[in-house]
Design a protein around this motif. Structure first.
Motif, PDB file in Angstrom:
ATOM      1  N   ASN A 161      42.143  -0.190   5.301  1.00  0.00           N
ATOM      2  CA  ASN A 161      42.370  -0.164   3.861  1.00  0.00           C
ATOM      3  C   ASN A 161      43.742   0.412   3.570  1.00  0.00           C
ATOM      4  O   ASN A 161      44.517   0.729   4.475  1.00  0.00           O
ATOM      5  CB  ASN A 161      41.254   0.594   3.134  1.00  0.00           C
ATOM      6  N   TYR A 162      44.068   0.567   2.305  1.00  0.00           N
ATOM      7  CA  TYR A 162      45.386   1.030   1.868  1.00  0.00           C
ATOM      8  C   TYR A 162      45.486   2.554   1.860  1.00  0.00           C
ATOM      9  O   TYR A 162      44.526   3.237   1.503  1.00  0.00           O
ATOM     10  CB  TYR A 162      45.652   0.556   0.445  1.00  0.00           C
ATOM     11  N   SER A 163      46.665   3.061   2.172  1.00  0.00           N
ATOM     12  CA  SER A 163      46.899   4.510   2.048  1.00  0.00           C
ATOM     13  C   SER A 163      47.805   4.777   0.846  1.00  0.00           C
ATOM     14  O   SER A 163      48.933   5.243   0.975  1.00  0.00           O
ATOM     15  CB  SER A 163      47.527   5.067   3.331  1.00  0.00           C
ATOM     16  N   TRP A 164      47.314   4.459  -0.347  1.00  0.00           N
ATOM     17  CA  TRP A 164      48.083   4.699  -1.568  1.00  0.00           C
ATOM     18  C   TRP A 164      48.391   6.177  -1.768  1.00  0.00           C
ATOM     19  O   TRP A 164      49.450   6.538  -2.265  1.00  0.00           O
ATOM     20  CB  TRP A 164      47.318   4.192  -2.790  1.00  0.00           C
ATOM     21  N   LYS A 165      47.435   7.020  -1.422  1.00  0.00           N
ATOM     22  CA  LYS A 165      47.655   8.452  -1.634  1.00  0.00           C
ATOM     23  C   LYS A 165      48.839   8.929  -0.800  1.00  0.00           C
ATOM     24  O   LYS A 165      49.674   9.707  -1.281  1.00  0.00           O
ATOM     25  CB  LYS A 165      46.395   9.246  -1.296  1.00  0.00           C
ATOM     26  N   LEU A 166      48.944   8.462   0.440  1.00  0.00           N
ATOM     27  CA  LEU A 166      50.099   8.799   1.269  1.00  0.00           C
ATOM     28  C   LEU A 166      51.381   8.301   0.612  1.00  0.00           C
ATOM     29  O   LEU A 166      52.388   9.022   0.552  1.00  0.00           O
ATOM     30  CB  LEU A 166      49.951   8.173   2.657  1.00  0.00           C
ATOM     31  N   PHE A 167      51.362   7.071   0.136  1.00  0.00           N
ATOM     32  CA  PHE A 167      52.534   6.502  -0.535  1.00  0.00           C
ATOM     33  C   PHE A 167      52.986   7.392  -1.692  1.00  0.00           C
ATOM     34  O   PHE A 167      54.176   7.684  -1.845  1.00  0.00           O
ATOM     35  CB  PHE A 167      52.213   5.093  -1.033  1.00  0.00           C
ATOM     36  N   LYS A 197      57.792  17.531  -4.255  1.00  0.00           N
ATOM     37  CA  LYS A 197      56.974  18.199  -3.248  1.00  0.00           C
ATOM     38  C   LYS A 197      57.798  18.314  -1.982  1.00  0.00           C
ATOM     39  O   LYS A 197      58.878  17.715  -1.858  1.00  0.00           O
ATOM     40  CB  LYS A 197      55.680  17.406  -2.980  1.00  0.00           C
ATOM     41  N   ASN A 198      57.280  19.077  -1.007  1.00  0.00           N
ATOM     42  CA  ASN A 198      57.968  19.160   0.285  1.00  0.00           C
ATOM     43  C   ASN A 198      57.051  18.685   1.397  1.00  0.00           C
ATOM     44  O   ASN A 198      55.952  18.183   1.142  1.00  0.00           O
ATOM     45  CB  ASN A 198      58.488  20.583   0.539  1.00  0.00           C
ATOM     46  N   TRP A 253      51.114  17.478   5.230  1.00  0.00           N
ATOM     47  CA  TRP A 253      50.065  18.084   6.058  1.00  0.00           C
ATOM     48  C   TRP A 253      48.766  18.226   5.265  1.00  0.00           C
ATOM     49  O   TRP A 253      47.670  18.017   5.800  1.00  0.00           O
ATOM     50  CB  TRP A 253      50.523  19.439   6.591  1.00  0.00           C
ATOM     51  N   LYS A 254      48.902  18.538   3.987  1.00  0.00           N
ATOM     52  CA  LYS A 254      47.722  18.621   3.132  1.00  0.00           C
ATOM     53  C   LYS A 254      47.059  17.253   3.009  1.00  0.00           C
ATOM     54  O   LYS A 254      45.825  17.133   3.073  1.00  0.00           O
ATOM     55  CB  LYS A 254      48.117  19.144   1.751  1.00  0.00           C
ATOM     56  N   TYR A 255      47.871  16.218   2.857  1.00  0.00           N
ATOM     57  CA  TYR A 255      47.325  14.853   2.791  1.00  0.00           C
ATOM     58  C   TYR A 255      46.589  14.500   4.081  1.00  0.00           C
ATOM     59  O   TYR A 255      45.475  13.957   4.046  1.00  0.00           O
ATOM     60  CB  TYR A 255      48.445  13.834   2.554  1.00  0.00           C
ATOM     61  N   LEU A 256      47.195  14.797   5.218  1.00  0.00           N
ATOM     62  CA  LEU A 256      46.586  14.439   6.501  1.00  0.00           C
ATOM     63  C   LEU A 256      45.266  15.178   6.714  1.00  0.00           C
ATOM     64  O   LEU A 256      44.319  14.620   7.284  1.00  0.00           O
ATOM     65  CB  LEU A 256      47.555  14.726   7.645  1.00  0.00           C
ATOM     66  N   LYS A 257      45.193  16.416   6.255  1.00  0.00           N
ATOM     67  CA  LYS A 257      43.933  17.159   6.346  1.00  0.00           C
ATOM     68  C   LYS A 257      42.869  16.464   5.504  1.00  0.00           C
ATOM     69  O   LYS A 257      41.714  16.314   5.936  1.00  0.00           O
ATOM     70  CB  LYS A 257      44.144  18.599   5.873  1.00  0.00           C
TER      71      LYS A 257
END
Length: 466
Positions: free
Chosen positions: A254-260, A271-272, A277-281
């Protein structure tokens, strides 16, 4: 179709229980062998395990806007290391309530025909065959949620569609050029499955990218994909990020829109690197390790509706592309990125990509070759887990290592527009590597300091078992 979905920041307990945060299953075969990756009943076709995906807009790809004209680019794409060709909808476009002069690709008037502007059925068969001969695979963009107003089914089978109390058809959102199907009708479902089977049986396509997949019932997809897999192994991509159930049986990715969105915020200084890392968690808490996630810096929706890669990522565009290739997930290239596409392609009109120069072809070739060869970057459970380098040292530097079966990558990214310093302070990251982009041998020592210019990316690889 222009996406209208929002992300869920919390999920049902059942979804969370599905999450697997470790990568433990070993891949025992190379890409060329006939094998599948199996976890809890989900099988990924062997050719997807270290693949990238390339989105093709036939209308805009060439001046001719035809299948045959696009075929002239396929040897170049093969040389660039492209694996999966995702063709945006190739079907006839509805004329009733059409938007613009050419209409939306996602307003389909016939599910078993090709857009005559693109060519003939024989032309698309030849395209798919040539892709297979070149070692690539082809998936079609499928629109199961709605059709054009003048699709023959709207006249012959109005009961296939959702209707208001006064009997008029329903258009989702402001998509006034299409009308929504009614999936409570078994005959309608059967018709859709038969149309999907047609392209696998008659044209030998290798799967589908399914538009707004979450707006179609999960049980339909499960049944449809089960029938498709009885014909041949296929690959399924869902345009969705919310509905975890889609990935349990029917869909590979599926799509990783949140990562985008996180990457875009980092690029704009909102953001930095810590946000990644927060996204990957979050990602590891929600998605099972065997799931493929499609990583991208643009696609047809983002480009046409939200801005060019340069508008969204500025000087960091290459750096974020490197990120999409080296973290877990399958990287997407949108047609024209290798040519430095810097315009928003018009969605309802002709707007040809300029192929005069290809300044980023070697850049993507390098990344594609790395993805293919280095097992640490393979998809799903075939790849290696991420290990953060020097946690918390510099919030603007994103650095990690991945390792699998003796294959290793070390990635250091300056995700800022300022000079940064970064120090390796753990012995486990020391060693001799090859710099992927410079082609030079590099020795990394514990305590070594890196001076990183703005948006600097360093990708190092090693193979201890070779």
């Amino acid at each position: 179709m222009k996406k209208r979905m929002k992300f869920l920041f919390s999920l049902p307990l059942a979804a969370l229980l599905l999450a697997i945060s470790v990568y433990s299953c070993e891949m025992k075969t190379e890409k060329t062998e006939q094998s599948t990756q199996t976890v809890e009943g989900l099988k990924h076709v062997d050719w997807s395990v270290n693949a990238n995906i390339y989105e093709v807009n036939i209308r805009q790809y060439t001046a001719e806007g035809t299948f045959n004209a696009f075929r002239g680019h396929m040897p170049r794409l093969k040389e660039m290391g492209v694996d999966i060709l995702w063709l945006m909808p190739i079907f006839p476009v509805g004329e009733l309530n059409r938007k613009g002069s050419l209409g939306s690709y996602y307003s389909i008037s016939d599910y078993k025909a090709v857009n005559p502007e693109f060519g003939t059925m024989e032309d698309i068969k030849a395209l798919v065959q040539e892709a297979h001969d070149l070692g690539m695979h082809v998936i079609l963009d499928w629109v199961a949620n709605h059709s054009s107003w003048d699709n023959p089914m709207a006249i012959e089978h109005p009961e296939y569609y959702k209707r208001n109390e006064d009997g008029t058809f329903i258009s989702p959102y402001d998509w006034t050029d299409v009308i929504a199907f009614d999936y409570s009708n078994p005959a309608m479902r059967d018709s859709m499955v038969r149309a999907m089977k047609f392209w696998v049986e008659e044209v030998n396509v290798d799967g589908y990218r399914c538009d707004v997949a979450g707006m179609v019932p999960v049980d339909f997809w499960n049944d449809a994909v089960k029938q498709l897999k009885e014909i041949k192994p296929i690959f399924m991509l869902a345009e969705d990020e919310e509905n975890i159930e889609l990935l349990e049986e029917a869909f590979d990715m599926n799509y990783s829109w949140k990562l985008f969105n996180v990457m875009r915020d980092v690029a704009k200084g909102k953001k930095n690197a810590m946000a990644l890392w927060k996204y990957l968690k979050w990602n590891d808490s929600v998605y099972a390790a065997y799931t493929y996630r499609m990583n991208f810096t643009t696609n047809h929706d983002e480009n046409s509706w939200n801005g060019t890669t340069e508008e969204m990522f500025g000087e960091g565009a290459e750096t974020f592309a490197v990120l999409t290739y080296t973290i877990p997930g399958m990287p997407l290239i949108y047609n024209g990125q290798e040519a430095g596409l810097n315009k928003r392609l018009r969605f309802f009109e002709k707007d040809t990509i300029d192929w005069t120069n290809l300044p980023y072809a070697d850049f993507y070739k390098t990344l594609n070759n790395l993805k293919t060869k280095n097992k640490a970057l393979w998809n799903g459970t075939a790849g290696g887990p991420m290990v953060q380098v020097t946690k918390g040292q510099n919030p603007n530097v994103f650095a990690f290592s991945r390792e699998k079966d003796g294959h290793k990558v070390l990635v250091i990214l300056n995700l800022s527009a300022e000079n940064q310093k970064f120090t390796i302070d753990r012995e486990m990251f020391a060693g001799t590597y090859s710099d992927v982009f410079l082609g030079q041998e590099v020795t990394v020592a514990n305590g070594q300091e890196f001076d990183l210019i703005p948006w600097k990316y360093i990708v190092l690889e090693s193979y201890s078992n070779e």
